[in-house]
Design an enzyme around this catalytic site. Structure first.
Site, PDB file in Angstrom:
ATOM      1  N   SER A 265      25.281   8.374   9.921  1.00 10.93           N
ATOM      2  CA  SER A 265      25.801   7.257   9.158  1.00 10.93           C
ATOM      3  C   SER A 265      25.565   7.436   7.666  1.00 10.93           C
ATOM      4  O   SER A 265      25.261   8.522   7.176  1.00 10.93           O
ATOM      5  CB  SER A 265      25.113   5.978   9.632  1.00 10.93           C
ATOM      6  OG  SER A 265      23.710   6.185   9.635  1.00 10.93           O
ATOM      7  N   ARG A 266      25.657   6.312   6.944  1.00  9.62           N
ATOM      8  CA  ARG A 266      25.446   6.290   5.503  1.00  9.62           C
ATOM      9  C   ARG A 266      24.675   5.017   5.147  1.00  9.62           C
ATOM     10  O   ARG A 266      24.915   3.949   5.725  1.00  9.62           O
ATOM     11  CB  ARG A 266      26.801   6.310   4.769  1.00  9.62           C
ATOM     12  CG  ARG A 266      26.726   6.309   3.243  1.00  9.62           C
ATOM     13  CD  ARG A 266      28.146   6.209   2.681  1.00  9.62           C
ATOM     14  NE  ARG A 266      28.177   6.187   1.216  1.00  9.62           N
ATOM     15  CZ  ARG A 266      28.487   7.229   0.460  1.00  9.62           C
ATOM     16  NH1 ARG A 266      28.785   8.378   1.036  1.00  9.62           N
ATOM     17  NH2 ARG A 266      28.509   7.131  -0.853  1.00  9.62           N
TER      18      ARG A 266
END
Length: 343
Positions: free
Chosen positions: A306-307
């Site tokens: 993810s981020r």
């Protein structure tokens, strides 16, 4: 006196905020801690129904003790709450809760795996390691051809490797959080992919610095508080599942935004965004407006790559101590420092 004044009157002559912000209502979309749903969540909730029937039938004394030690006057969850396990997906809802000394499941916090991912860890491990065992058993059966044995052993090896990667993904190693004055620490493990200055951010109330962090499937995926503070608001935005390395993923992907302010003057506002990726489809956030957490305390996780983004005020005395390409760790790496101020 009100918790909040207007944007203008909230600031001193030097532009520093001098009173706390008013709490925002919880986003109505956040009816539980994992807004993106998921098959494993529903399996766990179904198991919870069975567990509650068993407890009420065969462990009435335990249920009575849990009721006596339970805090809060109302149930904010859509399910019956008998013990702390029932709160797993509803900790962001105001209502029942237990003190740590009254929670018989506090020991799970010491397990070196993310508590939010224990159900996934159990199910995927059963599938992968159990499937590997079945493949080995089939490959060893009498009459199986050489090709069949080769396929069986290859399948067993593949499933074992996948199982090990899943176990590695859900790890939760202990972190000794630095306690220096004025520091802002990493909210996520991963690689810094951007450090940009913004002319103005509405919540922060002025210029801001945005730090983007990419989390691969090999990183620890637990998110932590970048500074000690109070949660002002939590919002959820449904969206796409673009590769988290792409800058547009921050605008178009599913995300949860946590708006917080540091304790004490000048009550700096900060924002942490949990953003899904191409593989990661599940964000977990335990927080609700009004929660007060210490620097480095766990706030949730993003499952499977993810981020995470961190936004902080750009002001005189801010030292940015990271740059694109740096490898950082949540709760350990110092990303910035406000000189002469305390977190």
């Amino acid at each position: 006196m009100s918790d909040s004044l207007s944007t203008t009157s909230n600031k001193s002559a030097t532009g520093e905020r001098i009173v706390p912000r008013e709490l925002e209502p919880l986003d109505p979309q956040l009816t539980w801690t994992q807004p993106g749903s998921g098959i494993i969540v529903h399996l766990e909730l179904f198991w919870g129904k069975i567990r509650r029937v068993w407890l009420k039938t065969f462990r009435r004394g335990y249920v009575r003790r849990m009721t006596e030690t339970r805090q809060g006057q109302t149930n904010g969850a859509p399910i019956e709450i008998l013990d702390p396990r029932d709160l797993k997906y509803y900790r962001n809802q105001p209502g029942y809760w237990w003190k740590k000394e009254d929670d018989p499941f506090q020991w799970r916090e010491k397990i070196p795996f993310a508590r939010w991912g224990l159900a996934e860890l159990f199910v995927f491990s059963l599938i992968c390691f159990g499937g590997a065992g079945v493949c080995c058993w089939l490959a060893g059966m009498e009459g199986v051809s050489a090709v069949g044995r080769w396929v069986g052993h290859l399948s067993a090896t593949t499933l074992t490797v996948i199982g090990i990667l899943i176990v590695w993904f859900f790890r939760d190693p202990p972190r000794k959080v630095p306690q220096e004055e004025g520091i802002v620490i990493a909210p996520a493990d991963g690689k810094v992919v951007e450090v940009v200055e913004l002319e103005h951010h509405e919540f922060i109330g002025g210029p801001a610095v945005q730090i983007g962090i990419f989390l691969s499937i090999f990183n620890v995926h637990i998110n932590r508080m970048p500074a000690s503070g109070r949660v002002i608001g939590v919002g959820y935005t449904p969206g796409k599942y673009l590769n988290a390395l792409r800058p547009e993923s921050a605008r178009e992907n599913e995300r949860v935004e946590i708006r917080m302010e540091q304790r004490g003057e000048p009550h700096r506002g900060m924002v942490v965004r949990q953003i899904t990726g191409a593989i990661a489809r599940r964000i977990v956030c335990d927080l609700k407006p009004g929660d007060v957490l210490e620097i480095g305390e766990k706030l949730g996780m993003i499952k499977l790559g993810s981020r995470t983004e961190l936004l902080m005020p750009q002001e005189e005395g801010l030292q940015i101590l990271t740059k694109p390409g740096d490898k950082i760790k949540a709760g350990l790496s110092i990303l910035a420092r406000y000189t002469g101020e305390q977190t």
